[in-house]
Design an enzyme around this catalytic site. Structure first.
Site, PDB file in Angstrom:
ATOM      1  N   HIS A 142       0.855  -1.176   0.000  1.00  0.00           N
ATOM      2  CA  HIS A 142       0.000   0.000   0.000  1.00  0.00           C
ATOM      3  C   HIS A 142       0.897   1.234   0.000  1.00  0.00           C
ATOM      4  O   HIS A 142       2.077   1.171   0.373  1.00  0.00           O
ATOM      5  CB  HIS A 142      -0.886   0.026   1.248  1.00  0.00           C
ATOM      6  CG  HIS A 142      -2.006  -0.971   1.230  1.00  0.00           C
ATOM      7  ND1 HIS A 142      -2.998  -0.961   0.276  1.00  0.00           N
ATOM      8  CD2 HIS A 142      -2.303  -2.012   2.061  1.00  0.00           C
ATOM      9  CE1 HIS A 142      -3.858  -1.944   0.514  1.00  0.00           C
ATOM     10  NE2 HIS A 142      -3.457  -2.604   1.592  1.00  0.00           N
ATOM     11  N   CYS A 184      -0.524   2.499  -4.330  1.00  0.00           N
ATOM     12  CA  CYS A 184      -1.339   3.683  -4.571  1.00  0.00           C
ATOM     13  C   CYS A 184      -0.512   4.939  -4.307  1.00  0.00           C
ATOM     14  O   CYS A 184       0.427   4.934  -3.509  1.00  0.00           O
ATOM     15  CB  CYS A 184      -2.571   3.689  -3.684  1.00  0.00           C
ATOM     16  SG  CYS A 184      -3.808   2.440  -4.124  1.00  0.00           S
TER      17      CYS A 184
END
Length: 306
Positions: A142, A184
């Protein structure tokens, strides 16, 4: 805050036979207090002939291709509130295969804390890379713009690259340092745009003695992000992320014949044209993605066969 200005009342033309002077827009006139003191300058342990130094291609015929580090974060501490990254194991496996096929010495790490990521890369930077062509790192996790998640907290991406800079890792000075970041970089969605597509069928001739040449310490990096700043990066829970699927495909087909920047352009094309989100959430459906490559490479990278 206003920028410090260099004096405008004096120019090189005011003094006969004056040599041009390089200046920076920084106070005071390009030198901080620490820079005014004479300090020993590190000398890279990478020694190249003049022909190699001025070549348009990186020297890729050292005894070893080099070290590749893959960090695959799938499960995160409960207090982070982050979901499990299903499909990332497929990404890690694919990258292991592709980089091994390109003769890299691959180390794969799973579910590392932020400090463990930092220590792992610091140790890699401290290795002797004199007999290696280059260094590669892939981080699957992430993230947010400028940050990557360990399983416990975020860490700035720049902190992870710092040990590999030319003035820190002397045995990689002048050699490619390649980073692939699958994460991301924000919370925006790319809605895409509809398109109507028509259907169609030697600087030097003599080899001198080696002389010391300066290169920027920030040079020779390539950072390939899975998405542009500010946007979500998509991952399929079965097949893996769009970016790594495309990267694996391109490396498999062209890894030893096409230069790296051209390959990354083909990765961009595949991600942009082949993939589109398919989800029951209407606000997340039919979204697109485009990777982003930041290059400080000074030459072309070819993973020619060993």
């Amino acid at each position: 805050m206003e920028e410090a200005m260099s004096p405008e009342c004096v120019s090189n033309t005011d003094v006969p036979d004056a040599k041009p002077v390089s200046e920076t827009d920084a106070f005071p006139f390009g030198k901080s207090k620490s820079q005014r003191k004479e300090r020993g300058k590190p000398v890279a342990t990478t020694i190249q002939t003049a022909t190699e130094f001025f070549s348009h291609k990186y020297k890729m015929d050292y005894p070893n291709r080099g070290k590749a580090i893959i960090i695959n974060n799938k499960k995160f501490n409960p207090n982070t509130g982050l979901n499990e990254r299903n499909g990332t194991d497929q990404d890690a496996s694919a990258l292991c295969c592709r980089l091994s096929e390109l003769d890299f010495d691959v180390d794969l790490f799973h579910n590392l804390k932020a400090e463990e990521i930092k220590v792992t890369l610091q140790k890699a930077a401290e290795l002797d890379h004199r007999d290696n062509d280059c260094f590669t790192c892939a981080i699957l996790s992430h993230g947010e713009d400028g940050f990557i998640w360990g399983i416990d907290r975020m860490i700035p991406i720049n902190d992870l690259m710092e040990p590999f800079k030319g003035n820190k890792c002397l045995s990689l000075a002048g050699k490619p340092k390649i980073f692939f970041i699958q994460a991301c970089r924000g919370t925006k969605f790319d809605d895409g745009v509809d398109m109507n597509v028509a259907d169609a069928k030697g600087f030097m001739d003599v080899e001198p003695q080696f002389s010391l040449q300066k290169i920027p310490s920030e040079a020779d990096f390539l950072i390939a992000y899975s998405v542009v700043p500010g946007y979500y990066s998509w991952r399929n829970s079965t097949n893996g992320s769009w970016f790594v699927q495309a990267l694996s495909e391109v490396l498999m087909k062209h890894g030893q014949t096409v230069d790296l920047l051209t390959m990354m352009t083909r990765v961009n094309q595949i991600v942009a044209n082949k993939f589109q989100s398919n989800t029951s959430h209407s606000d997340m459906n039919e979204k697109k993605q485009i990777p982003c490559v930041t290059s400080m490479l000074t030459k072309e990278v070819y993973f020619t066969s060993k």
